[in-house]
Design an enzyme around this catalytic site. Structure first.
Site, PDB file in Angstrom:
ATOM      1  N   ASN A 201     -26.015  33.291 -18.835  1.00 17.16           N
ATOM      2  CA  ASN A 201     -26.487  31.817 -17.923  1.00 17.16           C
ATOM      3  C   ASN A 201     -26.846  30.998 -19.319  1.00 17.16           C
ATOM      4  OD1 ASN A 201     -29.136  32.572 -19.222  1.00 17.16           O
ATOM      5  ND2 ASN A 201     -29.703  34.009 -17.460  1.00 17.16           N
TER       6      ASN A 201
ATOM      7  N   ASN B  28     -31.810  42.020 -11.847  1.00 12.95           N
ATOM      8  CA  ASN B  28     -31.020  41.785 -12.609  1.00 12.95           C
ATOM      9  C   ASN B  28     -31.775  40.664 -13.665  1.00 12.95           C
ATOM     10  OD1 ASN B  28     -29.866  39.672 -10.481  1.00 12.95           O
ATOM     11  ND2 ASN B  28     -29.983  38.915 -12.014  1.00 12.95           N
TER      12      ASN B  28
ATOM     13  N   LYS C 126     -54.772  47.752 -17.929  1.00 14.02           N
ATOM     14  CA  LYS C 126     -55.670  46.352 -18.650  1.00 14.02           C
ATOM     15  C   LYS C 126     -55.627  45.100 -17.630  1.00 14.02           C
ATOM     16  CE  LYS C 126     -57.953  45.894 -22.192  1.00 14.02           C
ATOM     17  NZ  LYS C 126     -58.115  45.394 -23.555  1.00 14.02           N
TER      18      LYS C 126
ATOM     19  N   LYS D 184     -25.581  27.643  -5.836  1.00 15.64           N
ATOM     20  CA  LYS D 184     -26.552  27.527  -6.881  1.00 15.64           C
ATOM     21  C   LYS D 184     -25.340  27.625  -8.081  1.00 15.64           C
ATOM     22  CE  LYS D 184     -29.737  30.344  -8.391  1.00 15.64           C
ATOM     23  NZ  LYS D 184     -30.890  30.597  -8.841  1.00 15.64           N
TER      24      LYS D 184
ATOM     25  N   LYS E 193     -25.260  27.678 -12.752  1.00 15.71           N
ATOM     26  CA  LYS E 193     -25.807  27.486 -13.733  1.00 15.71           C
ATOM     27  C   LYS E 193     -25.334  26.378 -14.820  1.00 15.71           C
ATOM     28  CE  LYS E 193     -27.238  31.183 -13.383  1.00 15.71           C
ATOM     29  NZ  LYS E 193     -28.743  31.748 -12.935  1.00 15.71           N
TER      30      LYS E 193
ATOM     31  N   ASP F  14     -29.559  25.684 -12.539  1.00 14.29           N
ATOM     32  CA  ASP F  14     -30.404  26.435 -12.635  1.00 14.29           C
ATOM     33  C   ASP F  14     -30.436  26.557 -14.071  1.00 14.29           C
ATOM     34  OD1 ASP F  14     -32.472  28.655 -13.068  1.00 14.29           O
ATOM     35  OD2 ASP F  14     -31.088  30.198 -12.261  1.00 14.29           O
ATOM     36  N   ALA F  15     -31.506  26.211 -14.879  1.00 18.88           N
ATOM     37  CA  ALA F  15     -30.910  25.908 -16.512  1.00 18.88           C
ATOM     38  C   ALA F  15     -31.624  27.924 -16.613  1.00 18.88           C
ATOM     39  CB  ALA F  15     -32.164  25.200 -16.552  1.00 18.88           C
ATOM     40  N   ASN F  16     -32.297  28.277 -16.906  1.00 19.40           N
ATOM     41  CA  ASN F  16     -33.222  29.604 -16.781  1.00 19.40           C
ATOM     42  C   ASN F  16     -34.563  29.091 -17.665  1.00 19.40           C
ATOM     43  OD1 ASN F  16     -29.754  30.312 -15.352  1.00 19.40           O
ATOM     44  ND2 ASN F  16     -31.626  31.968 -15.459  1.00 19.40           N
TER      45      ASN F  16
ATOM     46  N   GLU G 245     -33.317  24.182 -10.713  1.00  8.64           N
ATOM     47  CA  GLU G 245     -34.018  25.462 -11.019  1.00  8.64           C
ATOM     48  C   GLU G 245     -34.583  25.757 -12.418  1.00  8.64           C
ATOM     49  OE1 GLU G 245     -33.753  30.153  -9.889  1.00  8.64           O
ATOM     50  OE2 GLU G 245     -32.176  28.369  -8.927  1.00  8.64           O
TER      51      GLU G 245
ATOM     52  N   GLU H 255     -39.233  32.734 -10.829  1.00  3.17           N
ATOM     53  CA  GLU H 255     -38.977  34.456 -10.462  1.00  3.17           C
ATOM     54  C   GLU H 255     -39.294  34.968 -11.891  1.00  3.17           C
ATOM     55  OE1 GLU H 255     -34.502  34.554 -12.855  1.00  3.17           O
ATOM     56  OE2 GLU H 255     -34.554  33.483 -11.428  1.00  3.17           O
TER      57      GLU H 255
ATOM     58  N   ASP I 294     -40.284  37.583  -7.119  1.00  2.00           N
ATOM     59  CA  ASP I 294     -39.634  38.378  -6.980  1.00  2.00           C
ATOM     60  C   ASP I 294     -39.882  39.960  -7.401  1.00  2.00           C
ATOM     61  OD1 ASP I 294     -37.464  40.593  -7.310  1.00  2.00           O
ATOM     62  OD2 ASP I 294     -36.220  39.540  -8.461  1.00  2.00           O
TER      63      ASP I 294
ATOM     64  N   HIS J  74     -35.894  35.178  -6.135  1.00  2.00           N
ATOM     65  CA  HIS J  74     -35.191  35.735  -7.068  1.00  2.00           C
ATOM     66  C   HIS J  74     -34.598  36.945  -6.967  1.00  2.00           C
ATOM     67  CE1 HIS J  74     -33.825  37.694 -10.445  1.00  2.00           C
ATOM     68  NE2 HIS J  74     -32.356  36.606 -10.555  1.00  2.00           N
TER      69      HIS J  74
ATOM     70  N   GLU K  62     -32.195  34.475  -2.237  1.00  4.55           N
ATOM     71  CA  GLU K  62     -30.878  34.615  -2.703  1.00  4.55           C
ATOM     72  C   GLU K  62     -30.389  35.474  -2.537  1.00  4.55           C
ATOM     73  OE1 GLU K  62     -30.171  33.274  -7.473  1.00  4.55           O
ATOM     74  OE2 GLU K  62     -31.836  35.246  -7.022  1.00  4.55           O
TER      75      GLU K  62
END
Length: 388
Positions: free
Chosen positions: A19, A53, A100, A182, A184, A213-215, A239, A265, A292, A322, A341
Site C-alpha cells: 500500500n 493484517n 498501565k 476499494k 489504494k 485508501d491512503a493508509n 480513507e 483502523e 478493528d 477493517h 470489509e
C-alpha cells in the site's frame, strides 16, 4: 468449563503487494488456540484466534505477559457462574491485569488475538454462532442481522500488475457478487493515482461505488491536494488520508472535503476513539469509522468505543470494521454496523468468510454453525490445527 492450555504461533501472510506505507513481503500474524475441557458432540472445544493484517505477530507479549495471566487465573474468576462457560469479558480483564493505561499499540493486538479465540470457544460451548452470542450479550436490537453488506478491499500496488491487472482484479470482484470496491492511493504520484481511480470507475456498473485508501500516508497539504482531485468523483469514501492520531488534520479535511471520510483502523482503544470524536471534526451523519476488534483489545473494548461514540451522536451504522475476517462479520451482525470489509483475494487464508456463504448483491449471510466459523474455511482450519 476450564481452560486446559493456550497455544500460540506465528504464520506468514507474505505477499508482493504493497500500500502507500508498507509492503507485505515479510508480514506475519499471531495465531492462538484456547484448549478447554468442554466436550461438544464428542469433540473437545478449542477456540481459535488471529489478528488482522497490517500488524506483525505479537509472540513476545503473548508469551511473557498476556497468556500467563490467563493461565494462572482461578477458573471461577474467568467463568460465567450462571452457565459454567468461560466468560470472554472476564478473560479480557485477566489478560490486562497489571497493565498501565495508555500505550495502546502492539499490546492491544496481542489481547485482541486472544480475545477472538476465547469468544470462539465460548460460542462453541454455548452451541451458538458467535454473532448470536454477541447479540445476546451486547445487542440493542430485538434480533441480530442475518446478512451484512460488505465491500471488496483490494487494488494494492503490485510490481507486475499495472492498470490492466487492476481492471482484471476489480472485474473479478464484480463477477463474484460484490457491488462496491476499494483501492489504494498514495503509493504513486497523484496523476497516476487518478488514472487508477478512473480505470476502476469505468468498470463499475450503475449503483456500484468506489472507495480509496491512503493508509495515513499524507501530510495535510498533500491530503488536501488529493481531496481537491478526488472531489471530481462521487466516491464511497476517502480513507485514512493522514496519520490516524492527527485529529486536527482530520478536522481540517472534514471542513474542506465534502465527501465522506473514513478512519479508525489504527485506533486501538476507547480512549483513542474518544479523542477522535472530540477533536477529529468528523461528521456523524456522513463519515465512517473502521476500528478493528482483533487489533484493539477485542469485543469488550469495542463495546466501550461504541458507547462513547453514542455520546457524540454516532450510530453503529457508521461503523465498518477493517480486517475482512469472520469475527468482524459477526460483530457487524450483532451490533448492527453499516457493513464489513472483505478481502476476496488477499491475506488468505485469514481473510474472507465461510465457503458456504456466497456473496449475493454485495451482501453475505451469517452461518449458523457454532463459534466464529473457522471450521467453515477448511484451509484456515487446517493451517491453525497444524500450527497450534
Amino acid at each position: 468449563m476450564r481452560i486446559t492450555k493456550i497455544t500460540h504461533s506465528e504464520a506468514p501472510i507474505a505477499s508482493r503487494i504493497s500500500n502507500a506505507v508498507i509492503d507485505f513481503s515479510r508480514m506475519t500474524v499471531s495465531v492462538v488456540a484456547v484448549h478447554t475441557d468442554a466436550v461438544v458432540d464428542g469433540e473437545p472445544v478449542v477456540g481459535y484466534g488471529f489478528h488482522s493484517n497490517g500488524r506483525y505477530a505479537q509472540t513476545g507479549i503473548l508469551a511473557t505477559r498476556v497468556l500467563p495471566r490467563v493461565e494462572e487465573a482461578p477458573a471461577e474468576a474467568i467463568t460465567d457462574p450462571e452457565t459454567g462457560i468461560i466468560d470472554p469479558v472476564a478473560v479480557h480483564r485477566a489478560a490486562m491485569a497489571n497493565e498501565k493505561p495508555g500505550g495502546h499499540g502492539d499490546r492491544a493486538v496481542a489481547v485482541g488475538t486472544l480475545d477472538m479465540a476465547v469468544w470462539d470457544a465460548a460460542a462453541k460451548a454455548a452451541g451458538l454462532p458467535l454473532f448470536r452470542l454477541l447479540h445476546r450479550r451486547f445487542g440493542t436490537t430485538p434480533e441480530p442481522e442475518t446478512s451484512v453488506w460488505i465491500y471488496a478491499a483490494g487494488g494494492y500496488y503490485h510490481p507486475d500488475k499495472p492498470l490492466d491487472g487492476l481492471r482484471a482484479e476489480i472485474g473479478g470482484y464484480l463477477e463474484t457478487g460484490y457491488r462496491d470496491v476499494k483501492i489504494k492511493i498514495g503509493g504513486a504520484p497523484l496523476a497516476e493515482d487518478m488514472r487508477r481511480v478512473e480505470a476502476v470507475l469505468e468498470l463499475l456498473p450503475e449503483g456500484s461505488r468506489l472507495a480509496v485508501d491512503a493508509n495515513g500516508r499524507f501530510d495535510l497539504a498533500t491530503a488536501l491536494e488529493y481531496a481537491r482531485a478526488l472531489s471530481d468523483y462521487d466516491l464511497m469514501w476517502y480513507e485514512e488520508p493522514v496519520d490516524p492520531l492527527d485529529y486536527r488534520a482530520h478536522a481540517v479535511l472534514a471542513e474542506e472535503y465534502a465527501g465522506p471520510l473514513a478512519t479508525g483502523e489504527n485506533l486501538f482503544s476507547a480512549a483513542d476513539v474518544r479523542n477522535l470524536r472530540r477533536y477529529g471534526g468528523l461528521r456523524p451523519h456522513r463519515d465512517v469509522l473502521q476500528m478493528d476488534p482483533s487489533l484493539s483489545y477485542g469485543v469488550a473494548e469495542y463495546d466501550a468505543m461504541l458507547r462513547d461514540l453514542a455520546l457524540g451522536g454516532w450510530s453503529p451504522r457508521n461503523c465498518c470494521p477493517h480486517g475482512g475476517n469472520q469475527i468482524n462479520l459477526a460483530l457487524a451482525a450483532a451490533f448492527g454496523f453499516g457493513g464489513c470489509e472483505s478481502y476476496p483475494q488477499v491475506f488468505e487464508p485469514f481473510g474472507g468468510f465461510a465457503e458456504n456463504t456466497p456473496i449475493t448483491d454485495g451482501r453475505v449471510a451469517l452461518p449458523e454453525a457454532p463459534g466464529i466459523g473457522i471450521e467453515l474455511k477448511p484451509a484456515l482450519h487446517s493451517m491453525l490445527r497444524e500450527r497450534l
